[in-house]
Design an enzyme around this catalytic site. Structure first.
Site, PDB file in Angstrom:
ATOM      1  N   LYS A  53       0.962  -1.210  -0.153  1.00  0.00           N
ATOM      2  CA  LYS A  53       0.364   0.241  -0.047  1.00  0.00           C
ATOM      3  C   LYS A  53       0.850   1.356   0.095  1.00  0.00           C
ATOM      4  O   LYS A  53       0.534   2.114  -0.834  1.00  0.00           O
ATOM      5  CB  LYS A  53      -1.257  -0.178   1.225  1.00  0.00           C
ATOM      6  CG  LYS A  53      -2.569  -1.083   0.913  1.00  0.00           C
ATOM      7  CD  LYS A  53      -2.859  -1.196   2.444  1.00  0.00           C
ATOM      8  CE  LYS A  53      -3.851  -2.633   1.978  1.00  0.00           C
ATOM      9  NZ  LYS A  53      -4.591  -2.898   3.225  1.00  0.00           N
ATOM     10  N   GLN A  97      -4.784  -1.873   9.449  1.00  0.00           N
ATOM     11  CA  GLN A  97      -4.894  -2.824   8.839  1.00  0.00           C
ATOM     12  C   GLN A  97      -4.795  -4.208   9.960  1.00  0.00           C
ATOM     13  O   GLN A  97      -4.600  -4.818  10.771  1.00  0.00           O
ATOM     14  CB  GLN A  97      -2.913  -3.220   8.268  1.00  0.00           C
ATOM     15  CG  GLN A  97      -2.854  -4.519   7.825  1.00  0.00           C
ATOM     16  CD  GLN A  97      -3.319  -4.685   6.383  1.00  0.00           C
ATOM     17  OE1 GLN A  97      -2.963  -3.484   5.847  1.00  0.00           O
ATOM     18  NE2 GLN A  97      -3.927  -5.444   6.100  1.00  0.00           N
ATOM     19  N   ASP A 120     -11.474   2.204   3.536  1.00  0.00           N
ATOM     20  CA  ASP A 120     -11.490   0.835   3.152  1.00  0.00           C
ATOM     21  C   ASP A 120     -13.022   0.843   3.221  1.00  0.00           C
ATOM     22  O   ASP A 120     -13.189  -0.502   3.242  1.00  0.00           O
ATOM     23  CB  ASP A 120     -11.252  -0.131   4.993  1.00  0.00           C
ATOM     24  CG  ASP A 120      -9.877  -0.070   4.750  1.00  0.00           C
ATOM     25  OD1 ASP A 120      -9.630  -0.924   3.580  1.00  0.00           O
ATOM     26  OD2 ASP A 120      -9.178  -1.161   5.001  1.00  0.00           O
TER      27      ASP A 120
END
Ligand code: NDP
Length: 285
Positions: A53, A97, A120
């Site tokens: 990422k 994460q 997200d």
């Protein structure tokens, strides 16, 4: 092989190029999109995802900062960091994460992220907006799945779509997004009876199960679009999808490979959401 391969790597690359141009234009107006990535502990797979990422951010021109916390971090410390990032004007997107170490309450952490920075798309506010069709951050993998289908040029209106898997991060949102494109959607799961027969009716089949090569070629309607979300590590250390590619590609009209299908799209969509978040924060959307 009769199926056309949907090359997720190439599609994601072209999305990243479009984003690079867009970010350069934003920078010209004094706006640099910023993403904060929070990682807790030292799970090797999470480390790989975070590095990918960060690399993608650098490629597109997005500012990224990593907050790596030790495995023993307390819940309140993590929440405090998220709250601080919520207030930071240089940060437009916050990504925590997953999975988090067991002692941390994942739901509480995700719910603390400002929905306007939830790139997200996991915050219940964004999930709710998605369900009712309001502007929101779409979850990255389902958004990537829809984008790959869109690029086949196939109109989903009236098509029979079957989604195998009903998780909150993949199966359910994919089903909602297909429904919004006017497909007639069936969602299957571990209690579904006669799964192969249901799959054989699908003009569009999305497999998000986590079982290597479960979907066989004779489950597929000739000419169907097959999107394989599964990522399964075989005993030979190779990656396998949920679909048996060798047999399915003889029957399908379009099919995504694993690796190189849905996987690269997830990160491209994260970048897209971060740029969108920066634009929204500056009243440009
Ligand atoms: P989950 O384990 O959360 O969900 C799996 C789903 O599959 C569940 O709904 C389960 O049903 C269903 N299922 C399990 N066994 C069967 C079966 N035999 N028949 C029918 N349905 C079954 O997984 P995720 O949704 O998180 O992920 C699915 C796959 O996608 C995984 O391989 C994962 O690695 C991959 N993935 C890939 C991403 C990418 O970027 N490419 C991103 C996210 C995930 P039930 O609800 O009844 O238990």
């Amino acid at each position: 092989m009769s199926a056309k391969i949907i090359d997720g790597k190439a599609v994601s690359q072209s999305i990243r190029e479009e984003l690079r141009t867009e970010v350069a234009a934003l920078k010209g107006r004094g706006i640099t999109p910023g993403l904060a990535v929070v990682i807790v502990g030292d799970d090797p797979a999470s480390r790989v995802y975070v590095n990918n990422k960060k690399r993608a951010c650098a490629e597109v021109g997005i500012y990224s900062e990593e907050h790596a916390l030790p495995a023993g971090t307390r819940q309140e410390e993590l929440l405090e960091l998220v709250r601080r990032l919520n207030q930071d004007p240089a940060i437009h997107g916050i990504l925590v994460q997953l999975p988090l170490p067991d002692h941390l309450d994942e739901k509480a952490v995700l719910n603390t992220i400002d929905p306007d920075k939830d790139v997200d798309g996991f915050h219940p506010v964004n999930v709710g907006r998605m369900v009712v069709g309001e502007p929101c951050f779409l979850p990255c993998t389902p958004h990537g799945v829809l984008e790959l289908i869109r690029r086949t040029g196939i109109d989903l209106t009236g098509k029979r779509a079957v989604v195998i898997g009903r998780s909150n991060i993949v199966g359910k949102p994919v089903a909602i997004l297909l429904l919004q494109q006017n497909a007639t959607v069936t969602v299957c799961h571990s209690k579904t009876r006669d799964l192969p027969a249901i799959c054989r009716e699908a003009d569009v089949l999305v497999a998000a199960v986590g079982r290597a090569e479960m979907v066989k070629g004779d489950w597929i309607k000739p000419g169907a679009v097959v999107i394989d979300v599964g990522v399964n590590r075989g005993g030979d250390h190779k990656l396998y999808g949920d679909v048996e590619f060798a047999s399915a590609s003889q029957v399908a009209g379009y099919i995504t490979p694993v690796p190189g299908g849905v996987g690269p799209m997830t990160i491209a969509m994260l970048m897209k959401n971060t740029v969108q978040a920066a634009k929204r924060a500056h009243g440009l959307e």
